[in-house]
Write a protein that holds these residues in place. Sequence first.
Motif, PDB file in Angstrom:
ATOM      1  N   UNK A  77      27.789  50.236  74.607  1.00 38.37           N
ATOM      2  CA  UNK A  77      26.833  49.242  75.097  1.00 38.37           C
ATOM      3  C   UNK A  77      25.766  48.872  74.077  1.00 38.37           C
ATOM      4  N   UNK A  78      25.727  49.555  72.940  1.00 36.85           N
ATOM      5  CA  UNK A  78      24.780  49.218  71.881  1.00 36.85           C
ATOM      6  C   UNK A  78      25.478  48.606  70.668  1.00 36.85           C
ATOM      7  N   UNK A 128      26.594  42.923  79.493  1.00 42.25           N
ATOM      8  CA  UNK A 128      26.780  43.996  80.459  1.00 42.25           C
ATOM      9  C   UNK A 128      28.256  44.309  80.695  1.00 42.25           C
ATOM     10  N   UNK A 129      28.502  45.128  81.701  1.00 44.23           N
ATOM     11  CA  UNK A 129      29.854  45.616  81.951  1.00 44.23           C
ATOM     12  C   UNK A 129      30.827  44.485  82.305  1.00 44.23           C
ATOM     13  N   UNK A 130      30.361  43.461  82.983  1.00 41.69           N
ATOM     14  CA  UNK A 130      31.259  42.352  83.331  1.00 41.69           C
ATOM     15  C   UNK A 130      31.686  41.591  82.070  1.00 41.69           C
ATOM     16  N   UNK A 166      34.168  52.032  80.360  1.00 41.63           N
ATOM     17  CA  UNK A 166      35.586  52.394  80.257  1.00 41.63           C
ATOM     18  C   UNK A 166      36.170  52.655  81.638  1.00 41.63           C
ATOM     19  N   UNK A 167      35.434  53.369  82.468  1.00 45.60           N
ATOM     20  CA  UNK A 167      35.904  53.644  83.827  1.00 45.60           C
ATOM     21  C   UNK A 167      36.127  52.354  84.600  1.00 45.60           C
ATOM     22  N   UNK A 168      35.182  51.432  84.461  1.00 51.34           N
ATOM     23  CA  UNK A 168      35.297  50.160  85.167  1.00 51.34           C
ATOM     24  C   UNK A 168      36.520  49.382  84.703  1.00 51.34           C
ATOM     25  N   UNK A 169      36.789  49.422  83.401  1.00 52.75           N
ATOM     26  CA  UNK A 169      37.940  48.716  82.849  1.00 52.75           C
ATOM     27  C   UNK A 169      39.249  49.354  83.296  1.00 52.75           C
ATOM     28  N   UNK A 218      35.545  46.437  90.983  1.00 55.10           N
ATOM     29  CA  UNK A 218      35.065  45.080  91.253  1.00 55.10           C
ATOM     30  C   UNK A 218      33.568  44.977  91.018  1.00 55.10           C
ATOM     31  N   UNK A 219      33.130  43.860  90.469  1.00 51.44           N
ATOM     32  CA  UNK A 219      31.704  43.642  90.275  1.00 51.44           C
ATOM     33  C   UNK A 219      31.330  42.309  90.896  1.00 51.44           C
ATOM     34  N   UNK A 220      30.556  42.344  91.969  1.00 49.45           N
ATOM     35  CA  UNK A 220      30.205  41.110  92.676  1.00 49.45           C
ATOM     36  C   UNK A 220      29.346  40.204  91.819  1.00 49.45           C
ATOM     37  N   UNK A 221      29.479  38.918  92.049  1.00 48.42           N
ATOM     38  CA  UNK A 221      28.707  37.927  91.293  1.00 48.42           C
ATOM     39  C   UNK A 221      27.318  37.785  91.900  1.00 48.42           C
ATOM     40  N   UNK A 222      26.561  38.855  91.834  1.00 47.41           N
ATOM     41  CA  UNK A 222      25.192  38.858  92.338  1.00 47.41           C
ATOM     42  C   UNK A 222      24.253  38.685  91.158  1.00 47.41           C
ATOM     43  N   UNK A 223      23.513  37.590  91.154  1.00 51.56           N
ATOM     44  CA  UNK A 223      22.611  37.316  90.041  1.00 51.56           C
ATOM     45  C   UNK A 223      21.409  38.256  90.072  1.00 51.56           C
ATOM     46  N   UNK A 224      20.849  38.558  88.904  1.00 45.85           N
ATOM     47  CA  UNK A 224      19.651  39.397  88.855  1.00 45.85           C
ATOM     48  C   UNK A 224      18.509  38.793  89.657  1.00 45.85           C
ATOM     49  N   UNK A 225      17.778  39.668  90.310  1.00 44.56           N
ATOM     50  CA  UNK A 225      16.616  39.265  91.103  1.00 44.56           C
ATOM     51  C   UNK A 225      15.371  39.859  90.437  1.00 44.56           C
ATOM     52  N   UNK A 226      14.718  39.112  89.556  1.00 43.67           N
ATOM     53  CA  UNK A 226      13.584  39.651  88.786  1.00 43.67           C
ATOM     54  C   UNK A 226      12.468  40.229  89.645  1.00 43.67           C
ATOM     55  N   UNK A 227      12.141  39.559  90.738  1.00 44.22           N
ATOM     56  CA  UNK A 227      11.042  40.039  91.596  1.00 44.22           C
ATOM     57  C   UNK A 227      11.408  41.360  92.249  1.00 44.22           C
ATOM     58  N   UNK A 228      12.653  41.458  92.742  1.00 47.63           N
ATOM     59  CA  UNK A 228      13.084  42.704  93.371  1.00 47.63           C
ATOM     60  C   UNK A 228      13.144  43.822  92.332  1.00 47.63           C
TER      61      UNK A 228
END
Length: 206
Positions: free
Chosen positions: A43-44, A98-100, A130-133, A138-148
């Motif tokens: 990831x780096x 990110x992972x997606x 690697x595990x995800x691959x 599955x990774x849902x298409x949930x956009x980042x919520x900056x305030x939350x």
Amino acid sequence: MKPPTQKSLNKILVIVGPTASGKSDLAIALARQYNGEIISADSRQVYRGMDIGTGKVPRQTRHPKLDLGSSKSKRDIFLSEGIRHWLLDVASPKRSYNVTHFIRDAKKAMADIKKRAHLPIICGGTGFWIQALIEGSPFPAVKPNPELRKTLGKLSVEELFTQLEKKDPVRAQTIDAKNKIRLIRALEICASIGTVPVPHQSSHIN
């Protein structure tokens, strides 16, 4: 170098471990022996300029940009010790990768490698990627919520985990309870769609 067989073309090698544990040296040795190419799962190391402290292999030579099959996608070939490496220096440090993004790019790389009858070797220290691959998570298409995220960021990992246990006990059983970033992301997904999708353990890479 052993010539690839039809059976070997349906396989991949995976090397996982901490930084500076010899993963890259082993991957290069195996790539030479089995006609392989290496896909970095770090990831780096995906970020350009982040070389010190990440254990990134030195770039041997830079080729002119080549068209790898897409009229819109052109990229440099990264060679180290004569072995082609993928997903190194592919992202700007100013942008999130990110992972997606990794799953998308790793699958494209594997398809290209197999098309040329080479062996994909996944090597890196980001085990979650690697595990995800491998498992086809599955990774849902949930956009980042900056305030939350800002609100949740003020809580301790214990408080975040308690919230996740209440909202999604299934995900709470499998998540790293000490990883604040993943806890916040899980709660972010819960706030959007209710629960975090469960990985398909029987999935495999095609």
